[in-house]
Scaffold this motif. Structure first.
Motif, PDB file in Angstrom:
ATOM      1  N   MET A 144      33.963 -41.336  17.178  1.00  0.00           N
ATOM      2  CA  MET A 144      35.361 -41.489  16.763  1.00  0.00           C
ATOM      3  C   MET A 144      36.023 -40.132  16.528  1.00  0.00           C
ATOM      4  O   MET A 144      37.196 -39.945  16.865  1.00  0.00           O
ATOM      5  CB  MET A 144      35.451 -42.346  15.496  1.00  0.00           C
ATOM      6  CG  MET A 144      35.187 -43.808  15.731  1.00  0.00           C
ATOM      7  SD  MET A 144      36.288 -44.569  16.942  1.00  0.00           S
ATOM      8  CE  MET A 144      37.834 -44.482  16.085  1.00  0.00           C
ATOM      9  N   VAL A 148      36.856 -38.806  19.903  1.00  0.00           N
ATOM     10  CA  VAL A 148      37.987 -39.541  20.488  1.00  0.00           C
ATOM     11  C   VAL A 148      39.294 -39.041  19.886  1.00  0.00           C
ATOM     12  O   VAL A 148      40.259 -38.761  20.600  1.00  0.00           O
ATOM     13  CB  VAL A 148      37.823 -41.064  20.273  1.00  0.00           C
ATOM     14  CG1 VAL A 148      39.123 -41.795  20.523  1.00  0.00           C
ATOM     15  CG2 VAL A 148      36.739 -41.608  21.170  1.00  0.00           C
ATOM     16  N   PHE A 149      39.326 -38.913  18.552  1.00  0.00           N
ATOM     17  CA  PHE A 149      40.563 -38.461  17.913  1.00  0.00           C
ATOM     18  C   PHE A 149      40.855 -36.996  18.217  1.00  0.00           C
ATOM     19  O   PHE A 149      42.015 -36.596  18.239  1.00  0.00           O
ATOM     20  CB  PHE A 149      40.505 -38.693  16.402  1.00  0.00           C
ATOM     21  CG  PHE A 149      40.707 -40.125  16.014  1.00  0.00           C
ATOM     22  CD1 PHE A 149      41.820 -40.831  16.453  1.00  0.00           C
ATOM     23  CD2 PHE A 149      39.793 -40.778  15.211  1.00  0.00           C
ATOM     24  CE1 PHE A 149      42.009 -42.154  16.104  1.00  0.00           C
ATOM     25  CE2 PHE A 149      39.968 -42.089  14.848  1.00  0.00           C
ATOM     26  CZ  PHE A 149      41.088 -42.783  15.304  1.00  0.00           C
ATOM     27  N   ASN A 177      44.506 -45.136  24.447  1.00  0.00           N
ATOM     28  CA  ASN A 177      43.940 -44.696  23.176  1.00  0.00           C
ATOM     29  C   ASN A 177      43.481 -45.879  22.337  1.00  0.00           C
ATOM     30  O   ASN A 177      42.434 -45.811  21.690  1.00  0.00           O
ATOM     31  CB  ASN A 177      44.962 -43.869  22.396  1.00  0.00           C
ATOM     32  CG  ASN A 177      45.243 -42.540  23.064  1.00  0.00           C
ATOM     33  OD1 ASN A 177      44.457 -42.057  23.863  1.00  0.00           O
ATOM     34  ND2 ASN A 177      46.378 -41.950  22.737  1.00  0.00           N
ATOM     35  N   THR A 182      39.438 -46.429  21.436  1.00  0.00           N
ATOM     36  CA  THR A 182      39.112 -46.518  20.014  1.00  0.00           C
ATOM     37  C   THR A 182      38.479 -47.863  19.697  1.00  0.00           C
ATOM     38  O   THR A 182      37.468 -47.934  18.990  1.00  0.00           O
ATOM     39  CB  THR A 182      40.388 -46.327  19.165  1.00  0.00           C
ATOM     40  OG1 THR A 182      41.002 -45.079  19.519  1.00  0.00           O
ATOM     41  CG2 THR A 182      40.067 -46.307  17.686  1.00  0.00           C
TER      42      THR A 182
END
Length: 90
Positions: free
Chosen positions: A30, A33-34, A45, A49
């Motif tokens: 995570m 990803v962010f 997105n 997520t």
């Protein structure tokens, strides 16, 4: 959090270690990803997520009960199917 740690202490050491490894990898994924995400939550997105969250939760369920089938895995599969189809045009 205390209930989670209490549950981990009742399980055998290897299973608790596996759960912590899965949660750690999920948090790491995570963060990545962010970090790579541009401003806002577009359809891609939201999709990536959601897939990371669903994969982490499914892996935790598989570690918690490796021999039995669970209805929660079916529910998480339905959520994953929705996320894969999110935003596609008919």
């Amino acid at each position: 959090m205390d209930q989670f740690l209490d549950t981990l202490s009742k399980m055998d050491f290897n299973r608790g270690l596996a759960i912590l490894a899965v949660v750690g990898f999920g948090v790491f994924a995570m963060v990545k990803v962010f970090k790579h995400m541009k401003d806002g939550f577009g359809p891609f997105n939201v999709r990536i997520t959601g897939i990371v969250i669903v994969a982490t939760l499914t892996s935790i369920l598989a570690v918690m009960n490796p021999s039995g089938e669970s209805a929660a895995i079916g529910i998480l599969g339905a959520i994953a199917g929705y996320l894969f189809g999110y935003g596609s045009k008919d």
